[in-house]
Enzyme design. Structure first.
Site, PDB file in Angstrom:
ATOM      1  CB  SER A 119      42.962  38.241  32.450  1.00 55.42           C
ATOM      2  OG  SER A 119      43.670  39.576  32.572  1.00 55.42           O
ATOM      3  CE1 TYR A 129      42.462  44.552  29.196  1.00 55.91           C
ATOM      4  CE2 TYR A 129      42.919  43.918  30.652  1.00 55.91           C
ATOM      5  CZ  TYR A 129      41.979  44.159  30.185  1.00 55.91           C
ATOM      6  OH  TYR A 129      41.612  44.189  30.696  1.00 55.91           O
ATOM      7  CB  THR A 170      41.668  43.585  25.727  1.00 48.06           C
ATOM      8  OG1 THR A 170      41.340  41.855  26.175  1.00 48.06           O
ATOM      9  CG2 THR A 170      39.880  44.260  26.192  1.00 48.06           C
ATOM     10  CE  LYS A 181      37.155  39.628  26.693  1.00 46.30           C
ATOM     11  NZ  LYS A 181      36.694  41.038  27.525  1.00 46.30           N
ATOM     12  CG  HIS A 211      36.172  44.967  30.197  1.00 48.12           C
ATOM     13  ND1 HIS A 211      37.107  44.565  29.448  1.00 48.12           N
ATOM     14  CD2 HIS A 211      36.417  44.651  31.316  1.00 48.12           C
ATOM     15  CE1 HIS A 211      38.175  44.905  30.125  1.00 48.12           C
ATOM     16  NE2 HIS A 211      37.655  44.055  31.474  1.00 48.12           N
TER      17      HIS A 211
END
Length: 397
Positions: free
Chosen positions: A121, A145, A171, A261, A285
């Protein structure tokens, strides 16, 4: 009769006794301070989305075949241009070293040993380069992100490519932070804040605090900001103006597979197929953003019908059993990802706990396949699964 040889190693003894992911969860809860455990366990607001996702898997009825040779079963899968020994990988999780200090290093090395992908992540607590060191020969994915400071996101994309990460998960479901009420009530922050309440909660868990205080400081590997609640950190970093132009730029920067995602509607899946992305992750999520969001497993059949020939469809959210993974593959998913199951294993026993999580899911997958009497994942079809329905949309006509 003979006496069972005692296992003197406490971690090995606990993990050996764990037969399900729920068993790992029980161990994890006992060994982890409440704020850290609740960060993993919790979801947004009333936690309805997560409950519905798990219920959807429980509301599966299997339809087994008979009289087929299942002496051996093949669990291998091709996903995003590469192999996986099993039809699941480890999902990206944030703040991972807070759950247990080995963090992403344990997850990446366990994934590499099992021959499955590991996803890092943006909010990870181990760097891109260190994850590569932990899993040098395995498959690593990076979950991105889009930040207010776009150059941060672009630099992370370039670093992931340079480190040999073969898939990037763009994402799209986090323009702002969801209302994770457990974290607010627990005063959960990065770095953790000591209060009388957290000290009292720590007394029965000295091993966690010893690890936390004697290992490198907890910090984000990809972000410079580390102070504040989870919601504050997310809202400071994320950009609610994220749009399709950002997707185009990241596509140009990353040479590997680009996967989106957080897809939650059929219409968006179709638009992404038209744009030529390599795959999607149907995901809400883990129920941690918009509560009452669509359940990925329930969306799966229609998405497969509409875009299954055009891109790879994967999903996460709610998976607690290998049977959930088998159900997803039967209903048309190319692949699945597990997040909480991974963290339960990590909290229960570090790297050995993640290994045990993978073993449990593998045993459940193989046993379910044999009882369905299919010898490969390719033989799984929608006919093997009936999705029993508790929630039926009302007609608007």
């Amino acid at each position: 009769m003979q006496f069972k040889k005692p296992e003197l190693n406490g971690t090995r003894r606990r993990l050996k006794a764990a037969l399900t992911i729920e068993d790992l969860r029980t161990i994890a809860k006992r060994r982890t301070p409440k704020a850290a455990f609740d960060y993993t366990e919790g979801a947004a607001e009333g936690e309805i989305s997560l409950a519905r996702a798990r219920q959807a898997f429980e509301d599966v009825e299997f339809n087994p075949s008979i009289l087929r040779d299942v002496s051996d079963v093949d669990t291998t899968r091709e996903v995003f241009g590469g192999p996986s020994a099993l039809p699941f990988g480890i999902a990206p999780t944030g703040f991972t070293r807070l759950m247990q200090t080995e963090g992403e290093t344990a997850g990446a090395s366990a994934a590499g040993a099992a021959g499955i992908p590991f996803s890092l992540s943006t909010l990870g607590t181990t760097s891109i380069e260190d994850v590569k060191k932990a899993n040098p020969n395995g498959r690593n994915f990076f979950q991105l992100y889009v930040m207010r400071d776009r150059e941060v996101s672009y630099d992370l994309t370039r670093r992931a490519a340079a480190a040999g990460f073969d898939t990037l998960m763009f994402t799209v479901d986090t323009p702002v932070a969801g209302a994770r009420l457990r974290d607010t009530r627990n005063g959960f922050s990065i770095p953790p804040q000591l209060t009388m309440k957290t000290i009292a909660n720590a007394i029965p868990r000295p091993w966690w605090w010893y690890d936390f205080l004697t290992t490198p400081p907890l910090e984000f590997a990809s972000l410079s900001s580390t102070g504040g609640t989870v919601g504050e950190l997310l809202n400071d970093a994320m950009d609610p103006s994220i749009n399709f132009e950002d997707l185009k730029i990241i596509r140009e920067l990353f040479p590997g597979k680009l996967v989106v995602k957080g897809v939650q509607t059929v219409a968006d899946a179709k638009k992404l197929a038209d744009l030529g992305v390599d795959g999607i992750v149907l995901s809400n999520h883990g129920g941690r953003q918009l509560d009452r969001a669509p359940v990925p497993f329930r969306m799966l059949p229609e998405v497969v019908r509409e875009v299954g020939d055009d891109l790879e469809i994967t999903l996460d959210t709610g998976i607690m059993n290998g049977a959930d993974i088998v159900s997803s593959i039967a209903m048309g998913a190319n692949f699945t990802f597990v997040g909480r199951a991974y963290l339960y294993g990590l909290m229960a026993g570090g790297r050995p706990g993640v290994d045990r999580m993978i073993e449990i899911l593998t045993d459940q997958i193989v046993r379910t396949m044999k009882l369905l009497e299919v010898s490969s994942l390719e033989e799984l079809e929608p006919k093997h699964v009936t999705q029993l329905s508790r929630l039926v949309p009302l007609s608007t006509s």
